[in-house]
Scaffold this active site. Structure first.
Site: not given
Lengths: 296, 230
Positions: A8, A53, A56, A113, A193, A219-220, A242
């Site tokens: 997302s 990042n 927000g 988040c 990343g 995740g990465g 990423t």
């Protein structure tokens, strides 16, 4: 083949429909009941082996999303998962109730988040509220920063989540080398990343062992090898984050690499690797077995 | 449709304080002046945004200011190295203006060189920090060059259709002096194609993605009305 999704917030299907169509499902940027402009710039920074990042949760709000964005997403011909967020359990329930009649495949509950205030209630209460509001499959997205992510995953399972999305970003900080001031407007941001990869693997490993639930691992992930690792740790699907920023062609490439990497290990389908990281030490992979196993 | 290739580097040529990075064009389009490409430096997680500076036959050329890890990695590329390139992206300059004037500051002169080529002949004013930086003005024959403490805004002639690119304070100053100006803006950007929402800048009073709405904006997009009136 395990489904391949986007994480997302890492793809806008309307801006890049071909990229969205190269996935098995598209996950929207998180939607909140009210519109949000998001955090002030600067919002991104590169770090060693990853990025930060602080977007927000910029989004048009639930009304605008359902009336304007969602119909256009559904026309793309790719299953749509909607990520929902908020600041209290009622926000999640409101969004889930509204989406219950829509043609979305699943709802992801973003309870983790790192760039906005955390919801008031515990994850378990948010999942229960969402569960009461919709019959859609619910995937709860957890932070890898939890002291015991498996315990929270179990609580989410008890409250009715159908699966888990693992993991969200970690909180991190980058300083400007010339000024030694934070690069990002909010000082800290979410780390993603390659640096996140072992953290994601550990969370997937722990939550699979604790719950056995379907897991979207992320995740990465940059290669098929990375995706296979997540599946072996317990993921039933993978998401790209990423890597999409620098390589919008990544979905097709990762899918092909995943099939090849699994095949080299003697696995016809990469999904057959699910949970293999949990097997007994003496149990070999098919590729390690010189004589084909006897089947009675 | 996004187009991404990994063409070979042709050369990296020093040009004063900057370097001109030339890569094979492969099947990539040049796009419009002011549009940009995402170049992924070796060893970095994120690509960097560059507007096209020159479009020699069979090549794309980008002006690079080696100020950080990514840009330094780019200028250290060797001929034959492969460089992932995504683009062209975003919205470029409108060239159908009767009296164009190109106004550039520092590394921001890059898209104006290509704009000049596409416009035929257009007057240009280019400003730089130092004489070493000003050597890049050789890319734009006939341009008027100013060096700090003189600023390009001191030389703007009225009644011109300004196409500008440069540092943010310069663009704000140009926007106030030339309300019809087209301004090529810049922001940190992770993807360049609308995915990351990292490049948000205030456009018409709200945070919007520069890679989708720009990078070329109008002065009215970025200057609050009250400031313009003042």
């Amino acid at each position: 083949m395990p489904p391949l999704l986007n994480a997302s917030g890492c793809l806008d299907a309307l801006a890049a429909p071909d990229v969205a169509r190269s996935l098995d499902a598209f996950v929207t940027k998180t939607v909140t009941p009210l519109p949000r402009d998001g955090n002030a710039p600067v919002r991104i920074a590169e770090i060693d082996c990853g990025m930060l990042n602080t977007i927000g949760l910029a989004n048009p709000g639930l009304d605008d999303f359902v009336c304007d964005t969602l119909p256009r997403l559904l026309e793309l011909g790719v299953p749509v998962w909607v990520s929902v967020g908020g600041f209290r359990a009622g926000d999640y329930a409101e969004s889930c109730a509204r989406l219950d009649d829509e043609g979305v495949e699943a709802i992801e509950l973003n309870v983790s988040c790192p760039n906005v205030e955390s919801p008031v209630e515990a994850t378990e209460e948010i999942v229960a509220a969402a569960r009461a509001a919709t019959a859609k499959p619910l995937f709860t997205k957890l932070s890898p920063q939890l002291p015991d992510v498996a315990a929270v995953a179990l609580a989410a399972a008890r409250a009715g989540t159908d699966g888990l999305s693992l993991v969200n970003t970690l909180r991190g900080l980058a300083l400007d080398p010339r000024t030694l001031a934070p690069v990002l407007s909010t000082a800290t941001g979410g780390v993603s990343g390659p640096v996140l990869r072992p953290v994601a693997l550990a969370a997937v490993h722990a939550c699979y062992a604790a719950t056995g639930l379907p897991i979207v691992g992320m995740g990465g992930v940059e290669t098929g090898r990375h995706a296979l690792d997540l599946i072996a740790a317990g993921a039933s699907a993978c998401a790209l984050g990423t890597i999409l920023f620098r390589d919008p062609d990544a979905p097709a490439r990762v899918r092909a690499e995943l099939a090849r990497t699994a095949f080299r290990l003697g696995l016809e389908d990469p999904l057959a690797a699910r949970g293999l990281a949990h097997r007994e030490a003496e149990m070999p992979l098919p590729s390690e077995t010189k004589i084909p196993a006897k089947v009675d | 449709m996004l187009r991404r290739e990994a063409p070979s580097v042709v050369a990296v040529e020093p040009l004063g304080a900057y370097s001109l990075l030339r890569v094979e064009r492969a099947t990539l389009e040049c796009g419009d002046p002011g549009q940009f490409f995402m170049l992924t430096p070796p060893g970095r997680t994120l690509p960097r945004a560059f507007s096209l500076c020159l479009a020699p036959p069979g090549e794309l050329a980008f002006l690079v200011d080696p100020v950080g890890l990514g840009t330094r990695a780019l200028v250290e590329l060797q001929p034959g190295d492969r460089l992932p390139v995504l683009g062209p992206l975003g919205r470029g300059f409108r060239l159908d203006v009767p009296r164009p004037l190109l106004v550039g500051g520092g590394i921001g002169i890059a898209p104006l060189v290509y704009a000049a080529e596409r416009l035929g002949r257009a007057p240009a004013i280019l400003g730089f920090r130092t004489p070493e930086h000003a050597k890049a003005a050789s890319l734009l024959q006939g341009a008027e060059v100013v060096i700090e403490p003189t600023y390009v805004t001191e030389r703007l002639s009225p009644g011109r259709d300004v196409l500008a690119c440069g540092p943010e304070p310069m663009l704000h100053a140009v926007a106030c002096l030339a309300p019809s100006a087209q301004l090529a803006w810049e922001a940190p950007m992770a993807c360049g194609y609308g995915a990351c929402f990292g490049c948000a800048v205030e456009i018409r009073g709200r945070l919007r993605r520069l890679c989708v709405e720009g990078p070329v904006l109008t002065a009215a997009d970025v200057v609050p009305a009250e400031l313009e009136a003042a």
